[in-house]
Design a protein around this motif. Structure first.
Motif, mmCIF file in Angstrom:
data_model
loop_
_atom_site.group_PDB
_atom_site.id
_atom_site.type_symbol
_atom_site.label_atom_id
_atom_site.label_comp_id
_atom_site.label_asym_id
_atom_site.label_seq_id
_atom_site.Cartn_x
_atom_site.Cartn_y
_atom_site.Cartn_z
ATOM 1 N N TYR A 36 0.811 -1.219 0.000
ATOM 2 C CA TYR A 36 0.000 0.000 0.000
ATOM 3 C C TYR A 36 0.845 1.269 0.000
ATOM 4 N N ASN A 39 -0.703 5.144 -0.955
ATOM 5 C CA ASN A 39 -2.158 5.230 -0.865
ATOM 6 C C ASN A 39 -2.618 6.583 -0.333
ATOM 7 N N TYR A 40 -1.739 7.328 0.305
ATOM 8 C CA TYR A 40 -2.106 8.661 0.771
ATOM 9 C C TYR A 40 -2.393 9.580 -0.416
ATOM 10 N N LEU A 43 -5.999 9.225 -1.239
ATOM 11 C CA LEU A 43 -6.809 9.931 -0.242
ATOM 12 C C LEU A 43 -6.792 11.431 -0.498
ATOM 13 N N PHE A 46 -8.946 12.203 -3.533
ATOM 14 C CA PHE A 46 -10.363 12.088 -3.211
ATOM 15 C C PHE A 46 -10.846 13.310 -2.434
ATOM 16 N N LEU A 47 -10.087 13.715 -1.418
ATOM 17 C CA LEU A 47 -10.471 14.889 -0.631
ATOM 18 C C LEU A 47 -10.460 16.153 -1.484
#
Length: 62
Positions: A36, A39-40, A43, A46-47
């Motif tokens: 992973y 993966n940040y 995020l 998405f934000l």
């Protein structure tokens, strides 16, 4: 709204769930670092997308 027994059960369940998640995360920490990576970034994207939708909504309302 809730009886005292329901509230006590909810709090105990929440505490047990959080402790179980901490143990599970620690157990799989080495795998998380391998599989992973980055993966940040997903995020953050998405934000950022959600923020852009709110900005568009605010500007189109006026």
């Amino acid at each position: 709204m809730f009886s005292q027994g329901q509230v006590i059960f909810g709090v105990c369940f929440f505490i047990a769930f959080v402790i179980a998640m901490i143990f599970a995360y620690r157990k799989d920490l080495a795998l998380h670092k391998i599989f992973y990576k980055g993966n940040y970034k997903v995020l953050i994207a998405f934000l950022l997308f959600i923020v852009i939708l709110f900005v568009i909504k605010i500007f189109l309302k006026r």
